[in-house]
Motif scaffolding. Structure first.
Motif, PDB file in Angstrom:
ATOM      1  N   MET A   1       0.727  -1.215   0.077  1.00 44.15           N
ATOM      2  CA  MET A   1       0.002   0.165   0.054  1.00 44.15           C
ATOM      3  C   MET A   1       0.949   1.283  -0.153  1.00 44.15           C
ATOM      4  O   MET A   1       0.520   2.300  -0.704  1.00 44.15           O
ATOM      5  CB  MET A   1      -0.724   0.102   1.284  1.00 44.15           C
ATOM      6  CG  MET A   1      -1.972  -1.202   1.074  1.00 44.15           C
ATOM      7  SD  MET A   1      -3.111  -1.037  -0.110  1.00 44.15           S
ATOM      8  CE  MET A   1      -4.042   0.541   0.143  1.00 44.15           C
ATOM      9  N   ALA A   2       2.003   1.135   0.836  1.00 45.27           N
ATOM     10  CA  ALA A   2       2.669   2.206   0.776  1.00 45.27           C
ATOM     11  C   ALA A   2       3.568   2.664  -0.616  1.00 45.27           C
ATOM     12  O   ALA A   2       3.703   3.491  -0.942  1.00 45.27           O
ATOM     13  CB  ALA A   2       4.238   2.174   2.064  1.00 45.27           C
ATOM     14  N   GLN A   3       3.971   1.472  -1.214  1.00 42.13           N
ATOM     15  CA  GLN A   3       4.588   1.763  -2.491  1.00 42.13           C
ATOM     16  C   GLN A   3       3.658   2.259  -3.583  1.00 42.13           C
ATOM     17  O   GLN A   3       3.626   2.890  -4.472  1.00 42.13           O
ATOM     18  CB  GLN A   3       5.019   0.476  -3.382  1.00 42.13           C
ATOM     19  CG  GLN A   3       6.281  -0.156  -2.353  1.00 42.13           C
ATOM     20  CD  GLN A   3       6.650  -1.556  -2.809  1.00 42.13           C
ATOM     21  OE1 GLN A   3       6.193  -2.072  -3.579  1.00 42.13           O
ATOM     22  NE2 GLN A   3       7.749  -1.979  -2.278  1.00 42.13           N
ATOM     23  N   LEU A   4       2.191   1.702  -3.521  1.00 41.13           N
ATOM     24  CA  LEU A   4       1.133   2.138  -4.243  1.00 41.13           C
ATOM     25  C   LEU A   4       0.793   3.727  -3.934  1.00 41.13           C
ATOM     26  O   LEU A   4       0.848   4.728  -5.007  1.00 41.13           O
ATOM     27  CB  LEU A   4      -0.008   1.387  -4.096  1.00 41.13           C
ATOM     28  CG  LEU A   4      -1.152   1.844  -4.770  1.00 41.13           C
ATOM     29  CD1 LEU A   4      -1.124   1.761  -6.355  1.00 41.13           C
ATOM     30  CD2 LEU A   4      -2.635   1.037  -4.492  1.00 41.13           C
ATOM     31  N   SER A   5       0.947   4.169  -2.640  1.00 47.52           N
ATOM     32  CA  SER A   5       0.800   5.645  -2.590  1.00 47.52           C
ATOM     33  C   SER A   5       1.690   6.283  -2.850  1.00 47.52           C
ATOM     34  O   SER A   5       1.437   7.497  -3.630  1.00 47.52           O
ATOM     35  CB  SER A   5       0.561   5.645  -0.985  1.00 47.52           C
ATOM     36  OG  SER A   5       0.437   7.030  -0.453  1.00 47.52           O
ATOM     37  N   SER A   6       3.285   5.921  -3.081  1.00 49.81           N
ATOM     38  CA  SER A   6       4.095   6.797  -3.350  1.00 49.81           C
ATOM     39  C   SER A   6       4.130   6.968  -5.052  1.00 49.81           C
ATOM     40  O   SER A   6       4.351   7.972  -5.448  1.00 49.81           O
ATOM     41  CB  SER A   6       5.503   6.411  -3.124  1.00 49.81           C
ATOM     42  OG  SER A   6       5.837   4.799  -3.297  1.00 49.81           O
ATOM     43  N   GLY A   7       3.720   5.762  -5.768  1.00 55.31           N
ATOM     44  CA  GLY A   7       3.686   5.622  -7.145  1.00 55.31           C
ATOM     45  C   GLY A   7       2.493   6.594  -7.684  1.00 55.31           C
ATOM     46  O   GLY A   7       2.634   7.232  -8.494  1.00 55.31           O
ATOM     47  N   SER A   8       1.521   6.684  -6.787  1.00 52.26           N
ATOM     48  CA  SER A   8       0.516   7.482  -7.271  1.00 52.26           C
ATOM     49  C   SER A   8       0.772   8.881  -7.313  1.00 52.26           C
ATOM     50  O   SER A   8       0.380   9.713  -8.029  1.00 52.26           O
ATOM     51  CB  SER A   8      -1.088   7.298  -6.495  1.00 52.26           C
ATOM     52  OG  SER A   8      -0.966   7.461  -4.996  1.00 52.26           O
ATOM     53  N   ASP A   9       1.661   9.368  -6.322  1.00 56.56           N
ATOM     54  CA  ASP A   9       2.027  10.793  -6.070  1.00 56.56           C
ATOM     55  C   ASP A   9       3.099  11.004  -7.477  1.00 56.56           C
ATOM     56  O   ASP A   9       2.888  12.139  -8.042  1.00 56.56           O
ATOM     57  CB  ASP A   9       3.099  10.737  -4.612  1.00 56.56           C
ATOM     58  CG  ASP A   9       2.036  10.649  -3.651  1.00 56.56           C
ATOM     59  OD1 ASP A   9       0.859  10.679  -3.593  1.00 56.56           O
ATOM     60  OD2 ASP A   9       2.643  10.288  -2.466  1.00 56.56           O
ATOM     61  N   ARG A  10       3.923   9.974  -7.652  1.00 54.22           N
ATOM     62  CA  ARG A  10       4.729  10.367  -8.963  1.00 54.22           C
ATOM     63  C   ARG A  10       3.947  10.362 -10.176  1.00 54.22           C
ATOM     64  O   ARG A  10       4.250  11.346 -11.180  1.00 54.22           O
ATOM     65  CB  ARG A  10       5.719   9.242  -9.035  1.00 54.22           C
ATOM     66  CG  ARG A  10       6.663   9.306  -7.988  1.00 54.22           C
ATOM     67  CD  ARG A  10       8.051   8.186  -8.506  1.00 54.22           C
ATOM     68  NE  ARG A  10       7.778   6.799  -8.503  1.00 54.22           N
ATOM     69  CZ  ARG A  10       7.664   6.031  -7.487  1.00 54.22           C
ATOM     70  NH1 ARG A  10       7.940   6.426  -6.277  1.00 54.22           N
ATOM     71  NH2 ARG A  10       7.275   4.919  -7.560  1.00 54.22           N
ATOM     72  N   LEU A  11       2.828   9.412 -10.158  1.00 52.44           N
ATOM     73  CA  LEU A  11       1.965   9.699 -11.510  1.00 52.44           C
ATOM     74  C   LEU A  11       1.189  10.912 -11.529  1.00 52.44           C
ATOM     75  O   LEU A  11       1.327  11.441 -12.688  1.00 52.44           O
ATOM     76  CB  LEU A  11       1.051   8.492 -11.280  1.00 52.44           C
ATOM     77  CG  LEU A  11      -0.122   8.550 -12.358  1.00 52.44           C
ATOM     78  CD1 LEU A  11       0.717   8.287 -13.904  1.00 52.44           C
ATOM     79  CD2 LEU A  11      -1.127   7.304 -12.391  1.00 52.44           C
ATOM     80  N   ALA A  12       0.911  11.394 -10.342  1.00 50.52           N
ATOM     81  CA  ALA A  12       0.219  12.710 -10.480  1.00 50.52           C
ATOM     82  C   ALA A  12       1.119  13.945 -10.981  1.00 50.52           C
ATOM     83  O   ALA A  12       0.882  14.651 -11.547  1.00 50.52           O
ATOM     84  CB  ALA A  12      -0.343  12.939  -9.056  1.00 50.52           C
ATOM     85  N   ASP A  13       2.591  13.934 -10.374  1.00 49.20           N
ATOM     86  CA  ASP A  13       3.445  14.663 -10.673  1.00 49.20           C
ATOM     87  C   ASP A  13       3.699  14.770 -12.474  1.00 49.20           C
ATOM     88  O   ASP A  13       3.799  15.782 -12.846  1.00 49.20           O
ATOM     89  CB  ASP A  13       4.551  14.492 -10.075  1.00 49.20           C
ATOM     90  CG  ASP A  13       4.596  14.829  -8.559  1.00 49.20           C
ATOM     91  OD1 ASP A  13       3.573  15.618  -8.230  1.00 49.20           O
ATOM     92  OD2 ASP A  13       5.481  14.242  -7.817  1.00 49.20           O
ATOM     93  N   GLY A  14       3.736  13.458 -12.820  1.00 48.70           N
ATOM     94  CA  GLY A  14       4.133  13.365 -14.249  1.00 48.70           C
ATOM     95  C   GLY A  14       2.914  13.815 -15.152  1.00 48.70           C
ATOM     96  O   GLY A  14       3.019  14.467 -16.031  1.00 48.70           O
TER      97      GLY A  14
END
Length: 265
Positions: A1-14
């Motif tokens: 869940m933690a990796q999914l949360s950080s990945g979603s943040d990077r996706l939002a920045d991209g």
């Protein structure tokens, strides 16, 4: 869940960067559209399409007219023909001088000096006619006259050699040499546009250097080709006189061919 949360943040920045890049691309396309050529100035566009490359011409030492550009070629031709006609009227060497036992150099000079005097007169008359009557205005008048005089001396020496060494056949040899020089001297078109044979003999014939030298004395330019042409003409003249001396010595031996020549002209 933690990796999914950080990945979603990077996706939002991209996605944010992508949106900004898409905006920049849209602005660039809109600006480029305004720069595209349209059809409202068709006349200027047709000029560009018809003549896409602009050429700036700059001539160094221009000839001025077509006739002036051809003048060196015809001046050299006139002096060669003048030397041919001179030795149609004069003997290359006097048989009485040959058989008198005089030194060969004296016999050769005795046959050349009258023709040389006629050749100098021809050069003077030729220069006067082209400048005073035809309107030729050489940049270096004295050098042009001097080169014409030197050319006439060299050409008469060559004609004397042909006559002394070959007899009547020397006139045919002189005519053949004239044909070769007319096609290989580069007086009408650059010699590089001629067949390979004429390019090969181009640097070995005297008229080549006469044409090049007269171009620089008439139209201007560096003195190198003029000095080179003068030196080559001196070499041709001196060499022809030296060979004439040898031909004079050999002509003292009478042979049946000389007593009864097969060809008379």
């Amino acid at each position: 869940m933690a990796q999914l949360s950080s990945g979603s943040d990077r996706l939002a920045d991209g996605l944010t960067k992508l949106e900004g890049g898409a905006g920049d691309l849209a602005d660039g396309l809109a600006a480029g559209e305004k720069k595209l050529p349209g059809y409202h100035d068709a006349d200027s566009r047709s000029d560009v399409l018809g003549d896409p490359v602009g050429l700036i011409r700059k001539s160094h030492n221009p000839a001025g007219s077509y006739g002036v550009g051809f003048a060196p070629y015809f001046l050299a031709l006139a002096l060669w023909v003048g030397a041919m006609i001179t030795y149609m009227l004069l003997r290359p060497v006097n048989r009485r001088h040959v058989m008198s036992g005089a030194p060969g150099w004296r016999v050769a000079l005795a046959g050349w000096l009258p023709a040389a005097a006629v050749g100098l007169a021809q050069a003077g008359v030729l220069f006067a006619v082209v400048t005073l009557v035809l309107g030729l205005d050489p940049v270096h008048g004295a050098a042009t006259l001097g080169l014409l005089a030197l050319t006439s001396l060299a050409f008469t020496a060559i004609m004397q050699l042909l006559g002394a060494a070959l007899g009547p056949a020397g006139r045919l040899a002189a005519l053949a040499l004239l044909m070769l020089q007319l096609t290989s001297s580069g007086g009408t078109y650059p010699v590089q546009t001629s067949p390979g044979f004429f390019q090969a003999i181009h640097p070995w014939l005297p008229m080549t250097y006469v044409v090049a030298g007269l171009r620089h004395t008439i139209n201007g330019g560096p003195a190198g080709p003029v000095l080179t042409g003068a030196a080559v003409l001196v070499a041709f003249g001196v060499g022809a006189l030296a060979l004439t001396v040898g031909a004079t010595r050999r002509s003292r031996r009478l042979t049946p061919a000389k007593l009864h020549p097969e060809l008379t002209m």
